[in-house]
Design a protein around this motif. Sequence first.
Motif, PDB file in Angstrom:
ATOM      1  N   GLY A  40       2.360   4.014   4.256  1.00  0.00           N
ATOM      2  CA  GLY A  40       1.492   3.852   3.091  1.00  0.00           C
ATOM      3  C   GLY A  40       0.043   4.066   3.489  1.00  0.00           C
ATOM      4  O   GLY A  40      -0.250   4.371   4.653  1.00  0.00           O
ATOM      5  N   SER A  71       8.966  -1.187   4.326  1.00  0.00           N
ATOM      6  CA  SER A  71       9.970  -0.386   5.054  1.00  0.00           C
ATOM      7  C   SER A  71       9.687   1.084   4.787  1.00  0.00           C
ATOM      8  O   SER A  71       9.366   1.450   3.648  1.00  0.00           O
ATOM      9  CB  SER A  71      11.395  -0.670   4.540  1.00  0.00           C
ATOM     10  OG  SER A  71      12.298   0.290   5.066  1.00  0.00           O
ATOM     11  N   ARG A 125      10.875  13.863   0.787  1.00  0.00           N
ATOM     12  CA  ARG A 125      11.892  13.647  -0.249  1.00  0.00           C
ATOM     13  C   ARG A 125      11.944  14.884  -1.151  1.00  0.00           C
ATOM     14  O   ARG A 125      10.983  15.651  -1.231  1.00  0.00           O
ATOM     15  CB  ARG A 125      11.579  12.365  -1.034  1.00  0.00           C
ATOM     16  CG  ARG A 125      11.719  11.134  -0.150  1.00  0.00           C
ATOM     17  CD  ARG A 125      11.542   9.835  -0.898  1.00  0.00           C
ATOM     18  NE  ARG A 125      10.253   9.221  -0.657  1.00  0.00           N
ATOM     19  CZ  ARG A 125       9.985   7.926  -0.861  1.00  0.00           C
ATOM     20  NH1 ARG A 125      10.893   7.107  -1.306  1.00  0.00           N
ATOM     21  NH2 ARG A 125       8.785   7.447  -0.624  1.00  0.00           N
ATOM     22  N   MET A 139       0.265  -6.879   1.644  1.00  0.00           N
ATOM     23  CA  MET A 139       0.367  -6.849   3.109  1.00  0.00           C
ATOM     24  C   MET A 139       1.007  -5.535   3.535  1.00  0.00           C
ATOM     25  O   MET A 139       2.073  -5.171   3.034  1.00  0.00           O
ATOM     26  CB  MET A 139       1.237  -8.021   3.594  1.00  0.00           C
ATOM     27  CG  MET A 139       0.679  -9.358   3.188  1.00  0.00           C
ATOM     28  SD  MET A 139       1.798 -10.702   3.588  1.00  0.00           S
ATOM     29  CE  MET A 139       1.173 -11.163   5.171  1.00  0.00           C
ATOM     30  N   ASP A 140       0.348  -4.852   4.475  1.00  0.00           N
ATOM     31  CA  ASP A 140       0.849  -3.531   4.864  1.00  0.00           C
ATOM     32  C   ASP A 140       0.308  -3.160   6.239  1.00  0.00           C
ATOM     33  O   ASP A 140      -0.817  -3.527   6.576  1.00  0.00           O
ATOM     34  CB  ASP A 140       0.405  -2.482   3.823  1.00  0.00           C
ATOM     35  CG  ASP A 140       1.336  -1.294   3.762  1.00  0.00           C
ATOM     36  OD1 ASP A 140       1.455  -0.596   4.777  1.00  0.00           O
ATOM     37  OD2 ASP A 140       1.958  -1.068   2.705  1.00  0.00           O
ATOM     38  N   LEU A 170       4.680  -6.827   9.387  1.00  0.00           N
ATOM     39  CA  LEU A 170       5.636  -7.870   8.995  1.00  0.00           C
ATOM     40  C   LEU A 170       6.591  -8.259  10.128  1.00  0.00           C
ATOM     41  O   LEU A 170       7.237  -9.298  10.041  1.00  0.00           O
ATOM     42  CB  LEU A 170       6.481  -7.346   7.822  1.00  0.00           C
ATOM     43  CG  LEU A 170       6.168  -7.832   6.410  1.00  0.00           C
ATOM     44  CD1 LEU A 170       6.689  -9.236   6.186  1.00  0.00           C
ATOM     45  CD2 LEU A 170       4.683  -7.768   6.110  1.00  0.00           C
ATOM     46  N   THR A 171       6.694  -7.410  11.145  1.00  0.00           N
ATOM     47  CA  THR A 171       7.619  -7.742  12.230  1.00  0.00           C
ATOM     48  C   THR A 171       7.000  -8.780  13.168  1.00  0.00           C
ATOM     49  O   THR A 171       7.695  -9.350  13.994  1.00  0.00           O
ATOM     50  CB  THR A 171       8.038  -6.492  13.039  1.00  0.00           C
ATOM     51  OG1 THR A 171       6.888  -5.967  13.679  1.00  0.00           O
ATOM     52  CG2 THR A 171       8.651  -5.448  12.135  1.00  0.00           C
ATOM     53  N   VAL A 209      11.667  -3.721  10.753  1.00  0.00           N
ATOM     54  CA  VAL A 209      11.105  -4.282   9.507  1.00  0.00           C
ATOM     55  C   VAL A 209      12.234  -4.750   8.582  1.00  0.00           C
ATOM     56  O   VAL A 209      12.087  -5.742   7.866  1.00  0.00           O
ATOM     57  CB  VAL A 209      10.117  -3.309   8.815  1.00  0.00           C
ATOM     58  CG1 VAL A 209      10.829  -2.155   8.124  1.00  0.00           C
ATOM     59  CG2 VAL A 209       9.228  -4.052   7.823  1.00  0.00           C
ATOM     60  N   ALA A 257       0.829  -1.211   0.000  1.00  0.00           N
ATOM     61  CA  ALA A 257       0.000   0.000   0.000  1.00  0.00           C
ATOM     62  C   ALA A 257       0.865   1.264   0.000  1.00  0.00           C
ATOM     63  O   ALA A 257       0.373   2.370   0.218  1.00  0.00           O
ATOM     64  CB  ALA A 257      -0.936   0.004   1.210  1.00  0.00           C
ATOM     65  N   GLY A 258       2.163   1.080  -0.263  1.00  0.00           N
ATOM     66  CA  GLY A 258       3.047   2.239  -0.352  1.00  0.00           C
ATOM     67  C   GLY A 258       3.163   2.720  -1.789  1.00  0.00           C
ATOM     68  O   GLY A 258       2.463   2.237  -2.692  1.00  0.00           O
ATOM     69  N   THR A 281      13.551   7.094  -6.799  1.00  0.00           N
ATOM     70  CA  THR A 281      12.447   6.962  -7.749  1.00  0.00           C
ATOM     71  C   THR A 281      11.367   7.975  -7.397  1.00  0.00           C
ATOM     72  O   THR A 281      11.142   8.255  -6.223  1.00  0.00           O
ATOM     73  CB  THR A 281      11.888   5.529  -7.672  1.00  0.00           C
ATOM     74  OG1 THR A 281      12.928   4.627  -8.051  1.00  0.00           O
ATOM     75  CG2 THR A 281      10.702   5.332  -8.591  1.00  0.00           C
ATOM     76  N   SER A 340      16.044  -3.536  -1.979  1.00  0.00           N
ATOM     77  CA  SER A 340      17.126  -2.848  -1.279  1.00  0.00           C
ATOM     78  C   SER A 340      17.280  -1.455  -1.897  1.00  0.00           C
ATOM     79  O   SER A 340      16.379  -0.989  -2.618  1.00  0.00           O
ATOM     80  CB  SER A 340      18.422  -3.668  -1.366  1.00  0.00           C
ATOM     81  OG  SER A 340      19.424  -3.047  -0.585  1.00  0.00           O
ATOM     82  N   THR A 341      18.377  -0.829  -1.626  1.00  0.00           N
ATOM     83  CA  THR A 341      18.466   0.598  -1.952  1.00  0.00           C
ATOM     84  C   THR A 341      19.892   1.031  -2.292  1.00  0.00           C
ATOM     85  O   THR A 341      20.861   0.421  -1.825  1.00  0.00           O
ATOM     86  CB  THR A 341      17.970   1.423  -0.733  1.00  0.00           C
ATOM     87  OG1 THR A 341      18.304   2.794  -0.928  1.00  0.00           O
ATOM     88  CG2 THR A 341      18.611   0.988   0.565  1.00  0.00           C
ATOM     89  N   ILE A 360      17.462  -0.205  -5.461  1.00  0.00           N
ATOM     90  CA  ILE A 360      16.667   0.826  -6.141  1.00  0.00           C
ATOM     91  C   ILE A 360      17.285   2.194  -5.858  1.00  0.00           C
ATOM     92  O   ILE A 360      17.584   2.525  -4.704  1.00  0.00           O
ATOM     93  CB  ILE A 360      15.207   0.781  -5.629  1.00  0.00           C
ATOM     94  CG1 ILE A 360      14.615  -0.627  -5.816  1.00  0.00           C
ATOM     95  CG2 ILE A 360      14.356   1.833  -6.301  1.00  0.00           C
ATOM     96  CD1 ILE A 360      13.302  -0.844  -5.063  1.00  0.00           C
ATOM     97  N   PHE A 361      17.472   2.974  -6.909  1.00  0.00           N
ATOM     98  CA  PHE A 361      17.942   4.361  -6.761  1.00  0.00           C
ATOM     99  C   PHE A 361      16.712   5.277  -6.723  1.00  0.00           C
ATOM    100  O   PHE A 361      15.605   4.869  -7.091  1.00  0.00           O
ATOM    101  CB  PHE A 361      18.876   4.728  -7.917  1.00  0.00           C
ATOM    102  CG  PHE A 361      20.281   4.174  -7.729  1.00  0.00           C
ATOM    103  CD1 PHE A 361      20.505   2.807  -7.724  1.00  0.00           C
ATOM    104  CD2 PHE A 361      21.366   5.016  -7.546  1.00  0.00           C
ATOM    105  CE1 PHE A 361      21.785   2.285  -7.526  1.00  0.00           C
ATOM    106  CE2 PHE A 361      22.655   4.513  -7.363  1.00  0.00           C
ATOM    107  CZ  PHE A 361      22.864   3.144  -7.348  1.00  0.00           C
ATOM    108  N   ARG A 372       3.746  11.016  -1.446  1.00  0.00           N
ATOM    109  CA  ARG A 372       3.043  11.938  -0.552  1.00  0.00           C
ATOM    110  C   ARG A 372       3.693  13.319  -0.628  1.00  0.00           C
ATOM    111  O   ARG A 372       4.922  13.423  -0.518  1.00  0.00           O
ATOM    112  CB  ARG A 372       3.101  11.418   0.896  1.00  0.00           C
ATOM    113  CG  ARG A 372       2.134  10.264   1.149  1.00  0.00           C
ATOM    114  CD  ARG A 372       2.356   9.682   2.529  1.00  0.00           C
ATOM    115  NE  ARG A 372       3.652   9.051   2.604  1.00  0.00           N
ATOM    116  CZ  ARG A 372       4.510   9.184   3.610  1.00  0.00           C
ATOM    117  NH1 ARG A 372       4.220   9.943   4.643  1.00  0.00           N
ATOM    118  NH2 ARG A 372       5.667   8.570   3.597  1.00  0.00           N
TER     119      ARG A 372
END
Length: 320
Positions: A39, A78, A189, A33-34, A60-61, A95, A12-13, A178, A118-119, A175-176, A184
Amino acid sequence: MNTRRAVVTGGAGFLGSYLCERLLARGATVICMDNFLTGSPRNVDHLLGRPAFRLLECDLTGFVHVPGDVDLVLHLASAASPADYLRHPIETLKVGSLGTLHALGLAREKNARFVLASTSEVYGDPQQHPQTETYWGNVNPVGPRSVYDEAKRFAESLTTAYRNTHGTDTGIVRIFNTYGPRMRPHDGRAIPTFIRQALCGEPLTVTGDGSQTRSICYVDDTIEGILALAGSDFPGPVNIGNPTEITMLDLARTVIELTGSASPIRFIDRPADDPAVRCPDTTLAATRLGWRAEVGVTEGLRRTIAWFEAELRRTEELVG
Ligand code: NAD
């Protein structure tokens, strides 16, 4: 891709909601799942009526259970924006560690392919430029950003351990930055902040002298890259990003130009450990996945600005 039943954590993000959409369009059943930390169900509102889509509110935790078969687990849960993870430091570490453990456990139980979002932040303030996947990074383990960077580095390590120990079919995508519709406006950002400020006639707040660079990738490109990795058996890690580099000052000027705003630029303090440069080497994505970014900065920003304008009117931040 032959995915029949996919789980998208963090679905949902911003990015997760596009992945749910694209997987449904390709004929898969999707379980999103969220816990809605950053999100919102609004991001997947348009999918809720579809029989092939299920939204599960879940952290998720904690304990994770999904009945039935699953072929693919896309693990995106995350916080991702610096403002979000600095507000939720422990949740971000939990998370990245416990959440990733549970998502990997699910993939192992179902014999599914697992993809870790990842990031580029695993490279920290990089001393190699552009960054290839073989670069180990330069992260301050006790700096403010470490809650995110180290959580993702741990998640990469855990993913690799599951592959080596349990034979789980895993992939890691770095992921760089985006951007695109559905971010939001107040997520902190740079792009949402600049666009909101420009549209609302406020000064654009550029940190430092604005000479630090980022490489910004339009969301449609990033989503295609993630799905290309998901549909392959490549373990990665693989960089997904747009290698066109832009300084923060040029980005602010471009947003002002494209919005036709009269806003001035205001320079503010640069946050601690803010990377000076960031640019992906995407050779591996091109050779192993046949993927490269296609949407240019001007086109991507135009599409994003149009969405933000409508969104800010909806929330009545923009009037007239
Ligand atoms: P986002 O904040 O919009 O989405 C993250 C989602 O994860 C949210 O819906 C949030 O509620 C959910 N979540 C957080 N903790 C959770 C938990 N414990 N249990 C269940 N759900 C939880 O961020 P995004 O930009 O869509 O990023 C998605 C993923 O991609 C993240 O893992 C992020 O690290 C990664 N990523 C994003 C970018 C980018 O530029 N957007 C860049 C690099 C990496």
